[in-house]
Write a protein that holds these residues in place. Structure first.
Motif, short mmCIF file in Angstrom:
data_model
loop_
_atom_site.label_atom_id
_atom_site.label_comp_id
_atom_site.label_asym_id
_atom_site.label_seq_id
_atom_site.Cartn_x
_atom_site.Cartn_y
_atom_site.Cartn_z
N LEU A 168 0.82 -1.21 0.00
CA LEU A 168 0.00 0.00 0.00
C LEU A 168 0.85 1.26 0.00
O LEU A 168 0.35 2.36 0.18
N GLY A 169 2.17 1.09 -0.21
CA GLY A 169 3.09 2.22 -0.22
C GLY A 169 3.19 2.91 -1.57
O GLY A 169 2.61 2.47 -2.56
N LYS A 170 3.96 3.98 -1.63
CA LYS A 170 4.07 4.80 -2.84
C LYS A 170 4.72 4.03 -3.98
O LYS A 170 4.31 4.14 -5.14
N ARG A 171 5.78 3.25 -3.67
CA ARG A 171 6.46 2.51 -4.73
C ARG A 171 5.51 1.53 -5.41
O ARG A 171 5.50 1.41 -6.64
N ALA A 172 4.70 0.83 -4.62
CA ALA A 172 3.74 -0.11 -5.19
C ALA A 172 2.69 0.63 -6.02
O ALA A 172 2.25 0.14 -7.06
N ARG A 228 -8.36 -0.06 -8.50
CA ARG A 228 -7.62 0.25 -7.27
C ARG A 228 -6.40 -0.66 -7.20
O ARG A 228 -6.42 -1.76 -7.73
N ARG A 229 -5.35 -0.18 -6.54
CA ARG A 229 -4.22 -1.09 -6.35
C ARG A 229 -4.65 -2.19 -5.39
O ARG A 229 -5.52 -2.01 -4.54
N ALA A 230 -4.05 -3.35 -5.56
CA ALA A 230 -4.48 -4.50 -4.78
C ALA A 230 -3.27 -5.37 -4.46
O ALA A 230 -2.28 -5.39 -5.20
N VAL A 231 -3.38 -6.08 -3.37
CA VAL A 231 -2.33 -7.00 -2.93
C VAL A 231 -2.90 -8.41 -2.97
O VAL A 231 -3.99 -8.66 -2.47
N GLY A 275 4.65 -5.56 -3.44
CA GLY A 275 4.34 -5.92 -2.06
C GLY A 275 3.34 -7.04 -1.93
O GLY A 275 2.57 -7.09 -0.96
N GLN A 276 3.34 -7.97 -2.90
CA GLN A 276 2.43 -9.10 -2.82
C GLN A 276 2.84 -10.04 -1.68
O GLN A 276 3.97 -9.96 -1.16
N ILE A 277 1.96 -10.95 -1.31
CA ILE A 277 2.17 -11.80 -0.14
C ILE A 277 2.45 -13.24 -0.57
O ILE A 277 1.58 -13.88 -1.16
N GLY A 284 -7.21 -0.55 5.07
CA GLY A 284 -8.16 -0.10 4.05
C GLY A 284 -7.85 -0.54 2.65
O GLY A 284 -8.34 0.07 1.69
N GLY A 285 -7.07 -1.61 2.47
CA GLY A 285 -6.66 -2.04 1.14
C GLY A 285 -7.56 -3.09 0.51
O GLY A 285 -8.52 -3.57 1.12
N VAL A 286 -7.22 -3.44 -0.73
CA VAL A 286 -7.90 -4.49 -1.48
C VAL A 286 -7.02 -5.74 -1.46
O VAL A 286 -5.85 -5.69 -1.81
#
Length: 222
Positions: free
Chosen positions: A12-16, A73-76, A97-99, A123-125
């Motif tokens: 959820l950071g700027k680089r991602a 939206r960006r998502a992980v 930043g995937q898991i 608050g992420g996806v």
């Protein structure tokens, strides 16, 4: 430990965020050029803000590419750890930043769920494939309980997604037979459904059964 004291997840950071914007521009350019014919249905079901779990069936290595590209939206995503050792792909999943999760490793699974919960707490996806592996035509794989546990623990809604066609664009080797390894002529459909409120369920198994029914229904309605 309070939410504020937990460091914001890398995904959820700027680089991602920057990487997401760049990669999605490439994916949209490919979609507009009809490199692969893609139809997205019900994208507005994904809220513009706030935490949400997006759960889909898993039939091809390309599933995450099309689903991730269909979102606005960006998502992980929770993804198999093998990807982190692949050229280019490994760099990309780290950057985003995937898991990672090791299959059939309970400790890795618990770590992945803990990281996924932090994505939702911030608050992420979160993208997740409840089957936990690729499922070939005619196969059946029970849903893993992680998605239900996350939803019930956080109160976050689940958006069911039916993905079709990706297994014809890039079929699994064991089910490909003499067909092509990649067939861009096939049509892909990503069908988002109405959100599932976990508050309506008091048992993870009931929530999983309902989620499977919803996803299977979205796969048959194009």
């Amino acid at each position: 430990m309070s939410e504020e004291s937990v460091r914001r997840p890398k995904g959820l950071g700027k680089r991602a965020w920057v990487t997401t914007k760049l990669v999605r521009r490439v994916l949209r350019a490919l979609a507009w050029s009809n490199f692969v014919r893609v139809t997205v249905i019900g994208r507005a079901e994904v809220p513009k803000t706030g935490p949400v779990i997006v759960a889909s069936n898993h039939i091809s290595m390309l599933d995450a590419v099309f689903l991730w590209g269909a979102l606005r939206r960006r998502a992980v995503a929770i993804a198999m750890a093998e990807l982190w050792s692949w050229p280019v792909v490994g760099w990309l999943v780290r950057r985003l930043g995937q898991i990672p999760v090791l299959r059939r490793d309970s400790e890795s699974g618990q770590s992945a769920l803990s990281q996924a919960e932090q994505i939702l707490r911030h608050g992420g996806v979160l993208l997740i494939y409840p089957e936990g592996r690729l499922v070939a035509p005619g196969e059946y794989e029970p849903y893993k309980p992680g998605v239900a546990k996350l939803a019930l623990a956080t109160g976050v809604p689940i958006i069911p997604v039916g993905t079709t066609g990706t297994d014809r664009v890039l079929p699994m080797r064991r089910s490909r037979g003499s067909g092509p390894a990649f067939d861009r002529r096939q049509r892909v459909t990503i069908h988002f459904g109405d959100p599932i409120d976990p508050a309506g369920f008091d048992d993870p198994d009931k929530l999983l059964d309902h989620l499977r029914q919803r996803i299977e229904g979205l796969r048959t309605v194009e």
